[in-house]
Each structure stands twice: as C-alpha cells, then as structure tokens.
Design a protein around this motif. Sequence first.
Motif, short mmCIF file in Angstrom:
data_model
loop_
_atom_site.label_atom_id
_atom_site.label_comp_id
_atom_site.label_asym_id
_atom_site.label_seq_id
_atom_site.Cartn_x
_atom_site.Cartn_y
_atom_site.Cartn_z
N ILE A 33 4.49 30.52 44.78
CA ILE A 33 5.44 30.15 43.73
C ILE A 33 6.44 29.13 44.24
CG2 ILE A 33 7.29 31.04 42.25
CD1 ILE A 33 5.67 33.69 42.10
N ALA A 34 6.95 29.35 45.47
CA ALA A 34 7.93 28.44 46.06
C ALA A 34 7.33 27.05 46.26
CB ALA A 34 8.43 29.01 47.39
N GLN A 49 4.65 25.74 44.72
CA GLN A 49 4.34 25.14 43.43
C GLN A 49 5.60 24.59 42.76
OE1 GLN A 49 1.92 27.80 40.99
NE2 GLN A 49 0.64 28.31 42.75
N ALA A 50 6.74 25.24 43.00
CA ALA A 50 8.01 24.73 42.45
C ALA A 50 8.35 23.37 43.04
CB ALA A 50 9.13 25.74 42.72
N GLY A 91 6.17 20.84 41.45
CA GLY A 91 6.64 20.58 40.10
C GLY A 91 7.82 19.63 40.08
N LYS A 92 8.76 19.82 41.00
CA LYS A 92 9.92 18.92 41.08
C LYS A 92 9.49 17.50 41.45
CE LYS A 92 13.18 22.51 42.60
NZ LYS A 92 13.99 22.99 43.74
N LYS A 131 7.93 15.85 38.39
CA LYS A 131 8.98 15.55 37.41
C LYS A 131 9.79 14.33 37.84
CE LYS A 131 12.84 17.80 34.96
NZ LYS A 131 13.94 16.87 35.32
#
Length: 282
Positions: A124-125, A127-128, A131-132, A135
């Motif tokens: 999760i960390a 993938q975050a 994602g940033k 973006k």
Amino acid sequence: MKDTTSFSYGAEDDEFYIDHIKRTEPFERNNHFHSNYEIYYLFSGHRMYFIKDRSYAISAGDLVFINKNDVHKTSGTGDPLHERIVINFSDQFIGPDHYLHDPFLFTPFHHNSSVISLKLQDQIAVQAIFGKLEKELKEQSRGFHMYTKHLLVELLLFSARYLEKHETAPFEHASPLHKKISDIVQHINRHYAEQMTLTTLSEQFFISPYYLSRAFKDITSFSFIEYLNFTRIKEAQKLLRETNDKIIEVAQQVGFENIAHFGRVFKKQTKLAPLEYRKLKL
C-alpha cells in the motif's frame, strides 16, 4: 479486451521514464540492457524475470530492482493477465552530483536478490508513492521536476530501509535445472572471451548438448549462441566507448576470431557498425 496503458511519461533512454500498463495478451520483453537503473513493480498477475544470471518467479506485490547494464527480460508463466509499472532513471537524474544522492539509496540495486516481496501494508505504501508520481507527472504543476525526484528518493529510501530492517528469504532456484543453467550463465559471463561451444559446456557441466540447448532457451529465453554473442557484443560496446583499441583488437578481446563475423553480429545487435557506434558514443 486489449492491453491498456494507464500512464506513460518519457522514453526508456531518457533521464527519467515511467510506464504503467495492464496487459491481457501474451507479452515477452526482448532481452536487453541499458545504462539506466530500473524499478519494476507488479500490481497483479505472475511473471518470470531473467536478470543477469538467474530467473525469478514474480508475483503481485513484488518490487524488482535492476542495476544499470544488467541483462534482463520478462516472460509469461501461463495466464497473460498482469498489471505492472516500470521506472527507469539515469545517473544524471539523481546521480553522485545531485544534492539528494546518497549511496544508501542504491542498496536495492546491489542486493544479493533483485526482488523484494512486500507485505500488504508495504504494498500500500509503495503503491501510494507510484500514485503520487503519476499524478505529479500528469498535472505538471510548477516544480513537478523537483517533486518527482523527491518521490523517487522516497521510494528508494523506503526500499533500502526495508532491506535493512527485514531479513529477506535467501534466493532459491526454481529447480536444480534452473541452478545449473544459472551456473552456466555465470561461467559464460566470466569466460565469454574464450572459445566455447555447446559441446564443451555440456561436457564441463555434465548435461547432454540437446538438453542443455533446450533448457537454456526455456529458462533464459536466449539460445546458447545468442547469449554468448549478446555478452560479447555488450563488452565490445564498452571497449569501443572507453578505449582507443582498434576494431580488430576489440573483436579479438571479446572472443571473435573473424572480424567480418564480429561486424555482422555487432550490427545485428546494435543496428550500427562498430566504427559507427564508436563515433556516435564519443
């Protein structure tokens, strides 16, 4: 359903490149190497990854680090459905002269295993961070170049700390045959300049030429002669860039007895004649 690209920025030989894709059809990446570092993360599915001299079975949540100039290739394991993201970056992007650079960040590229299998909270960390990155590169707001580098550093720092804090499982070959082929690849990497044939290797490693030929192709995706030539030409490229040795001397140093044959193989692999390559890279 066809393959879909979620996001892509730059080109593979740029200082920074990122590509996020979901594939539904069979896909094999050509054997290749490059002067950039590579990070590969698998969101879903299963893949095989040949890196340097061994094959890894990759599953969802695995983070893969490929050092610059290491030969690598991905291939399928059955079901072609998978989603992955790839980042390539150069020494120029965040190298020794960059204020964010620290040798500790590059620990994952020099670890005894190229793969980190992350637990769910760590997935999760990571993938975050991806994602940033996506973006930031999509919006390209003021200062996005700087923030992109900070996010890359965050990913590298997370991974280096993970390796420091967690005992990674020792690498295990998928089978005794995988280990034998890995041993043979390592032998070729060390002795590529010597004359060798499938027959001499089969005698040295106690395996029939036919079985060796078939297993080598299945595990590495190279034929024996393709890998030998690939390794020789890779070293020839280095010599052409870094020395003033004559072309015929370079050919001999990497194991080619015939200069014409060296020229043909070199051009087939690089799309350039040796002299053209030298002029281009100087």
